[in-house]
Every structure is written in C-alpha cells, then in structure tokens.
Design an enzyme around this catalytic site. Structure first.
Site, PDB file in Angstrom:
ATOM      1  N   ASN A   8      -3.019   2.638   3.886  1.00  0.00           N
ATOM      2  CA  ASN A   8      -1.618   2.220   3.887  1.00  0.00           C
ATOM      3  C   ASN A   8      -0.833   3.364   4.522  1.00  0.00           C
ATOM      4  O   ASN A   8      -0.642   4.392   3.899  1.00  0.00           O
ATOM      5  CB  ASN A   8      -1.158   1.966   2.442  1.00  0.00           C
ATOM      6  CG  ASN A   8       0.340   1.720   2.355  1.00  0.00           C
ATOM      7  OD1 ASN A   8       0.997   1.505   3.367  1.00  0.00           O
ATOM      8  ND2 ASN A   8       0.869   1.734   1.133  1.00  0.00           N
ATOM      9  N   LYS A  33       2.232   3.513   5.247  1.00  0.00           N
ATOM     10  CA  LYS A  33       3.632   3.614   4.804  1.00  0.00           C
ATOM     11  C   LYS A  33       4.525   3.787   6.047  1.00  0.00           C
ATOM     12  O   LYS A  33       4.201   3.240   7.104  1.00  0.00           O
ATOM     13  CB  LYS A  33       3.782   4.731   3.779  1.00  0.00           C
ATOM     14  CG  LYS A  33       2.784   4.554   2.620  1.00  0.00           C
ATOM     15  CD  LYS A  33       3.027   5.425   1.441  1.00  0.00           C
ATOM     16  CE  LYS A  33       1.945   5.138   0.392  1.00  0.00           C
ATOM     17  NZ  LYS A  33       2.169   5.888  -0.850  1.00  0.00           N
ATOM     18  N   HIS A  85       3.682  -3.300  -3.515  1.00  0.00           N
ATOM     19  CA  HIS A  85       3.523  -1.848  -3.633  1.00  0.00           C
ATOM     20  C   HIS A  85       4.652  -1.287  -4.496  1.00  0.00           C
ATOM     21  O   HIS A  85       5.794  -1.741  -4.418  1.00  0.00           O
ATOM     22  CB  HIS A  85       3.524  -1.199  -2.245  1.00  0.00           C
ATOM     23  CG  HIS A  85       3.045   0.211  -2.295  1.00  0.00           C
ATOM     24  ND1 HIS A  85       3.857   1.248  -2.705  1.00  0.00           N
ATOM     25  CD2 HIS A  85       1.827   0.749  -2.052  1.00  0.00           C
ATOM     26  CE1 HIS A  85       3.154   2.368  -2.688  1.00  0.00           C
ATOM     27  NE2 HIS A  85       1.920   2.092  -2.307  1.00  0.00           N
ATOM     28  N   GLU A 131       6.386   1.260  -4.215  1.00  0.00           N
ATOM     29  CA  GLU A 131       7.564   1.740  -3.470  1.00  0.00           C
ATOM     30  C   GLU A 131       8.485   0.577  -3.120  1.00  0.00           C
ATOM     31  O   GLU A 131       9.709   0.719  -3.151  1.00  0.00           O
ATOM     32  CB  GLU A 131       7.102   2.501  -2.215  1.00  0.00           C
ATOM     33  CG  GLU A 131       6.470   3.843  -2.598  1.00  0.00           C
ATOM     34  CD  GLU A 131       5.382   4.339  -1.673  1.00  0.00           C
ATOM     35  OE1 GLU A 131       5.269   3.861  -0.531  1.00  0.00           O
ATOM     36  OE2 GLU A 131       4.605   5.227  -2.111  1.00  0.00           O
ATOM     37  N   GLU A 191      -2.689   0.865  -8.727  1.00  0.00           N
ATOM     38  CA  GLU A 191      -2.123   2.133  -8.269  1.00  0.00           C
ATOM     39  C   GLU A 191      -1.175   2.671  -9.335  1.00  0.00           C
ATOM     40  O   GLU A 191      -0.025   2.235  -9.418  1.00  0.00           O
ATOM     41  CB  GLU A 191      -1.337   1.929  -6.966  1.00  0.00           C
ATOM     42  CG  GLU A 191      -2.177   1.433  -5.812  1.00  0.00           C
ATOM     43  CD  GLU A 191      -1.569   1.820  -4.465  1.00  0.00           C
ATOM     44  OE1 GLU A 191      -2.321   2.336  -3.633  1.00  0.00           O
ATOM     45  OE2 GLU A 191      -0.354   1.631  -4.257  1.00  0.00           O
ATOM     46  N   GLY A 233       0.847   9.953  -4.196  1.00  0.00           N
ATOM     47  CA  GLY A 233       1.459  11.046  -3.435  1.00  0.00           C
ATOM     48  C   GLY A 233       1.700  12.315  -4.250  1.00  0.00           C
ATOM     49  O   GLY A 233       2.386  13.223  -3.805  1.00  0.00           O
ATOM     50  N   SER A 236      -3.533   9.283  -4.696  1.00  0.00           N
ATOM     51  CA  SER A 236      -4.118  10.593  -4.411  1.00  0.00           C
ATOM     52  C   SER A 236      -5.648  10.539  -4.290  1.00  0.00           C
ATOM     53  O   SER A 236      -6.346  11.460  -4.710  1.00  0.00           O
ATOM     54  CB  SER A 236      -3.691  11.623  -5.458  1.00  0.00           C
ATOM     55  OG  SER A 236      -2.291  11.783  -5.441  1.00  0.00           O
TER      56      SER A 236
HETATM   57  P1  13P Z   1      -1.491   8.375  -1.734  1.00  0.00           P
HETATM   58  O1  13P Z   1      -2.931   8.145  -1.373  1.00  0.00           O
HETATM   59  O2  13P Z   1      -0.713   9.114  -0.706  1.00  0.00           O
HETATM   60  O3  13P Z   1      -1.328   8.910  -3.130  1.00  0.00           O
HETATM   61  O4  13P Z   1      -0.806   6.899  -1.744  1.00  0.00           O
HETATM   62  C1  13P Z   1      -1.434   5.863  -2.411  1.00  0.00           C
HETATM   63  C2  13P Z   1      -0.735   4.598  -2.073  1.00  0.00           C
HETATM   64  O5  13P Z   1       0.405   4.395  -2.435  1.00  0.00           O
HETATM   65  C3  13P Z   1      -1.472   3.615  -1.265  1.00  0.00           C
HETATM   66  O6  13P Z   1      -0.818   2.396  -1.243  1.00  0.00           O
END
Ligand code: 13P
Length: 252
Positions: free
Chosen positions: A9, A11, A96, A98, A168, A174, A214
């Site tokens: 992903n 982002k 997601h 976010e 997640e 992150g 992560s």
């Molecule tokens: P990270 O791997 O950067 O922690 O992000 C995970 C994520 O949100 C994947 O959708």
C-alpha cells in the site's frame, strides 16, 4: 486452500515516474526469483493505467487504495470503482484506518464501497483493526467484530468469499511497533472464528487474512509462520523494491 499474499500500500507516495520505476523494479526482482505467494501492489489512482500494462497480473496484481461510495455523477474529485476497473486494476483497498480517521469513512459508507467494488469485479482488501486506546482496554475483539458486521456481514457467502481481509492494528501502522506474532495470531484466529460463525468453516478456512502494521523483512517471517496469518499488507516497506521483495521472500 487460501492464498498467501504480500500486498503493498503505497499510500500518498511516489509521483507517476517514480511509481512506474518502482513497479518495474518489483517486476524485475520477481522475474529473477519467482515469488512463493501472491503479490499485489496498490497505488494511488493516477498510477493505475500506467502500471497495469507493465505486469502479468497473475503474478503481480495491481490495486487502488480507495474508491468512491457512489456509482457515478456529480462528485467532484472522486474516482468510481468502475473507473478503477477500467484501468485494468483488479484490487481495491477499502476501510483503511487512515480513510476511516481522516476522511470520516463510516461502516455504512464502506458497505457501499465494498458493494460497488464487487459489482465492478474488483477484489476488496478490507482493513479492520483497533486503535491504541482500544487495545489498552482489551477491546480489540469487539472492535474488529463490529467492523466486520458493519460493512461485510451483509454479503452473501459467495461475495464474502471474494474478500481479502487485512488486520491492521492502528497503533502498529507506521510506528515501528509491530504486533507480536502471538498478538497477531490471537486476533487473526478470532477473526476467522467470526467468519466461520457467519459463513461456515469452509469460507473461513479459505479466507485470506493479512497482517499490516510495521511489517518489514526482519519480522515478516515470524509473523507469517503463524497459522492464521496469511501474509501482509505493507506500507513503508513497500516503497523500496528490495524491502518489499524481502517480505515476499518470507514465504520461502
Ligand atoms: P506500515 O507498514 O508503514 O506500518 O503501514 C501499514 C499499512 O497501513 C498498510 O496498509
């Protein structure tokens, strides 16, 4: 048998030229050393039409990170599921954390998005997971249960069978704070038990449940070794071809 998958992903990262370059690098690594799992790369909308012709999607599938909750019309700035499908993309991340947190996507909105994605033959990669306060209060199970019930459990067994789930934990995204393999396994097994209660053992056994948060080459192998962890949804580490391939190689 359920599929093992490593999905990226991106982002809101990579301009068009950088994105094309990254897909080419991932393809070159996968051509040189065949993956032992399904690989999916989810990019911003603007990359989709340029990257789908670069790959064999039976090996590297391409997906979007979102789609609109409306079919078409006067929704300035939105991109519909049918537009995503018209680029040749096969997948669409939905739900997601976010999007839920920053763009106020509710269970009801996500339910619409899932239906539109499926109606356009896109496979949703549906994200669920608790925030830190909920984990500290030991409410993670009820949170993921409500997320599944609110957006997915209206689906027929046939349609639910098309969905890829991604657990997640928001506190792990992150932050460098990966869930332990035991924490991931506990909740993945719980999620699978919810699917079994709703749709039966076969659908649950066939359901791919990815872990995200992560995940990196150094911890992917121990996470993927757990019986209910079927791969990963990777943010930061999907932005470098070598790191992403390092996670793909955790299935070897
Ligand atoms: P990270 O791997 O950067 O922690 O992000 C995970 C994520 O949100 C994947 O959708």
């Amino acid at each position: 048998m359920r599929k093992k998958i490593v999905a990226g992903n991106w982002k809101m990262n990579k301009n068009l030229q950088e994105g094309i370059e990254l897909v080419k690098e991932i393809k070159a690594l996968c051509d040189a050393d065949k993956p032992n799992c399904g690989v999916i790369v989810c990019t911003p909308f603007i990359h989709l039409a340029s990257v789908t012709p670069l790959v064999n999607q039976d090996i590297i599938g391409i997906g979007a990170e979102n789609c609109a909750d409306k079919e078409s019309g006067a929704y300035t700035g939105e991109v519909s599921a049918s537009m995503v499908a018209s680029t040749g993309a096969r997948y669409c991340i939905l739900g997601h954390s976010e999007r839920r947190a920053y763009y106020h996507e509710t269970a009801e909105i996500l339910k619409e998005k899932v239906q539109l994605a499926l109606a356009n033959n896109l496979i949703p990669i549906f994200c669920i997971g608790e925030v830190k306060e909920e984990r500290l209060a030991n409410q993670q199970n009820q949170v993921v249960k409500a997320q599944l019930e609110g957006s997915l459990f209206n689906l027929s067994a046939e349609d639910f069978g098309k969905i890829i789930l991604a657990y997640e934990p928001v506190w792990a995204i992150g932050t460098g704070l990966t869930a332990t393999p035991e924490q991931a396994e506990d909740i993945h097994a719980f999620i699978r038990s919810l699917v079994a209660d709703k749709y039966g053992k076969q659908v649950a056994d066939d359901c791919t449940i990815l872990y995200g948060g992560s995940c990196k080459p150094s911890n992917a192998k121990e996470l993927f070794a757990k019986p209910d962890v079927d791969g990963g949804l990777i943010g930061g580490a999907s932005l470098k071809a070598a790191d992403f391939k390092g996670i793909i190689d955790a299935w070897k």
